[in-house]
Write a protein that holds these residues in place. Structure first.
Motif, PDB file in Angstrom:
ATOM      1  N   ASN A 286      38.272  -3.443  23.224  1.00 30.47           N
ATOM      2  CA  ASN A 286      38.724  -4.738  23.424  1.00 30.47           C
ATOM      3  C   ASN A 286      37.635  -5.458  23.606  1.00 30.47           C
ATOM      4  O   ASN A 286      37.276  -6.567  23.149  1.00 30.47           O
ATOM      5  CB  ASN A 286      39.670  -4.736  24.706  1.00 30.47           C
ATOM      6  N   TYR A 287      36.611  -4.976  24.554  1.00 36.66           N
ATOM      7  CA  TYR A 287      35.452  -5.870  25.057  1.00 36.66           C
ATOM      8  C   TYR A 287      34.554  -6.061  23.790  1.00 36.66           C
ATOM      9  O   TYR A 287      33.973  -7.212  23.799  1.00 36.66           O
ATOM     10  CB  TYR A 287      34.383  -5.017  26.048  1.00 36.66           C
TER      11      TYR A 287
ATOM     12  N   ILE B 231      32.271 -10.212  35.024  1.00 34.06           N
ATOM     13  CA  ILE B 231      33.699  -9.913  34.776  1.00 34.06           C
ATOM     14  C   ILE B 231      33.976  -8.700  35.778  1.00 34.06           C
ATOM     15  O   ILE B 231      33.617  -7.501  35.199  1.00 34.06           O
ATOM     16  CB  ILE B 231      34.488  -9.735  33.563  1.00 34.06           C
TER      17      ILE B 231
ATOM     18  N   PHE C  83      38.902  -6.217  35.617  1.00 39.75           N
ATOM     19  CA  PHE C  83      39.556  -6.689  34.469  1.00 39.75           C
ATOM     20  C   PHE C  83      40.745  -5.681  34.197  1.00 39.75           C
ATOM     21  O   PHE C  83      40.254  -4.253  33.868  1.00 39.75           O
ATOM     22  CB  PHE C  83      38.726  -6.944  33.307  1.00 39.75           C
TER      23      PHE C  83
ATOM     24  N   LEU D 235      41.632 -10.820  27.904  1.00 41.40           N
ATOM     25  CA  LEU D 235      40.150 -10.874  27.872  1.00 41.40           C
ATOM     26  C   LEU D 235      39.632 -12.323  27.255  1.00 41.40           C
ATOM     27  O   LEU D 235      38.644 -12.862  27.780  1.00 41.40           O
ATOM     28  CB  LEU D 235      39.628  -9.608  27.319  1.00 41.40           C
ATOM     29  N   SER D 236      40.272 -12.612  26.172  1.00 42.48           N
ATOM     30  CA  SER D 236      39.703 -14.058  25.492  1.00 42.48           C
ATOM     31  C   SER D 236      39.777 -15.106  26.672  1.00 42.48           C
ATOM     32  O   SER D 236      38.960 -16.028  26.469  1.00 42.48           O
ATOM     33  CB  SER D 236      40.934 -14.161  24.452  1.00 42.48           C
TER      34      SER D 236
ATOM     35  N   VAL E 141      42.068 -10.755  36.037  1.00 42.07           N
ATOM     36  CA  VAL E 141      40.240 -10.389  35.944  1.00 42.07           C
ATOM     37  C   VAL E 141      39.840 -11.146  37.036  1.00 42.07           C
ATOM     38  O   VAL E 141      40.358 -12.169  37.497  1.00 42.07           O
ATOM     39  CB  VAL E 141      40.078 -11.107  34.396  1.00 42.07           C
TER      40      VAL E 141
ATOM     41  N   ALA F 143      39.862 -14.949  29.760  1.00 44.07           N
ATOM     42  CA  ALA F 143      38.721 -14.513  30.901  1.00 44.07           C
ATOM     43  C   ALA F 143      37.617 -14.957  30.482  1.00 44.07           C
ATOM     44  O   ALA F 143      36.656 -15.580  31.068  1.00 44.07           O
ATOM     45  CB  ALA F 143      38.607 -13.002  31.130  1.00 44.07           C
TER      46      ALA F 143
ATOM     47  N   ARG G 265      36.005  -8.777  21.125  1.00 42.33           N
ATOM     48  CA  ARG G 265      35.936 -10.037  21.992  1.00 42.33           C
ATOM     49  C   ARG G 265      34.746 -10.613  21.782  1.00 42.33           C
ATOM     50  O   ARG G 265      34.161 -11.612  22.216  1.00 42.33           O
ATOM     51  CB  ARG G 265      36.566 -10.053  23.360  1.00 42.33           C
TER      52      ARG G 265
END
Length: 192
Positions: free
Chosen positions: A161-162, A104, A107, A123-124, A89, A126, A165
């Motif tokens: 996913n985004y 971001i 990623f 991602l968490s 990321v 990041a 999160r």
């Protein structure tokens, strides 16, 4: 030209981060790449983006790449598994009236690392690192927003996913894009 849907997502508060229910395997770690070189950054970019049509930075000079990496608030976090990079990321910060906004910028996971639950964990982390960036870059104002954009050319797991999160859509646009083959130059053609 190809019609592409671009989706913009954001968080306005660190309390909005929803951590992945999974954890990193014991043989994996996420690490800040201190003093990352343009060569390593480009390697990560091409390794993740070659199958996703990431070509927007391929024409950048080494100096242009270096300029992005050396901006205050720019950080690259790398996911390693069994000692090898598996994803990354890139965070880029811009100071605005309300404070620091962390994008971001890039990623993703290497193709062989997808489908293993690593994307949610990366991602968490990041998002946590983006929201705490001010503790490492004390010359910048407090972080007021973390955001990113994705598009319909990205992998099918990206947008879910985004959202999982805690990132929320705030804008979508449809644009015409000249899709380039991002794998060009990744591997030389075999000699005949």
């Amino acid at each position: 030209m190809t019609q592409v849907t671009v989706t913009y997502l954001q968080q306005l508060n660190p309390a909005e981060v929803i951590s992945s229910s999974k954890s990193l395997p014991e043989d994996a770690r996420i690490e800040l790449a201190q003093e990352i070189t343009p060569e390593f950054s480009r390697f990560l970019y091409q390794s993740v983006g070659s199958e996703l049509n990431w070509a927007d930075r391929l024409d950048s000079t080494r100096e242009q790449w270096e300029e992005v990496l050396r901006r205050p608030g720019s950080e690259t976090w790398v996911l390693y598994q069994q000692g090898a990079p598996k994803g990354y990321v890139e965070l880029v910060t811009e100071v605005v009236e309300a404070g620091s906004e962390v994008e971001i910028f890039y990623f993703g996971l290497f193709p062989e690392a997808t489908g293993r639950g690593l994307g949610g964990v990366l991602l968490s982390e990041a998002l946590r690192q983006a929201w705490t960036l001010g503790s490492r870059w004390t010359q910048l104002p407090a972080v007021s927003r973390v955001w990113l954009h994705t598009c319909s050319l990205d992998g099918p797991a990206a947008l879910p996913n985004y959202q999982a999160r805690g990132l929320k859509i705030y804008r979508t646009e449809v644009e015409e894009t000249d899709v380039k083959d991002a794998s060009t130059g990744l591997w030389p053609a075999a000699a005949r």
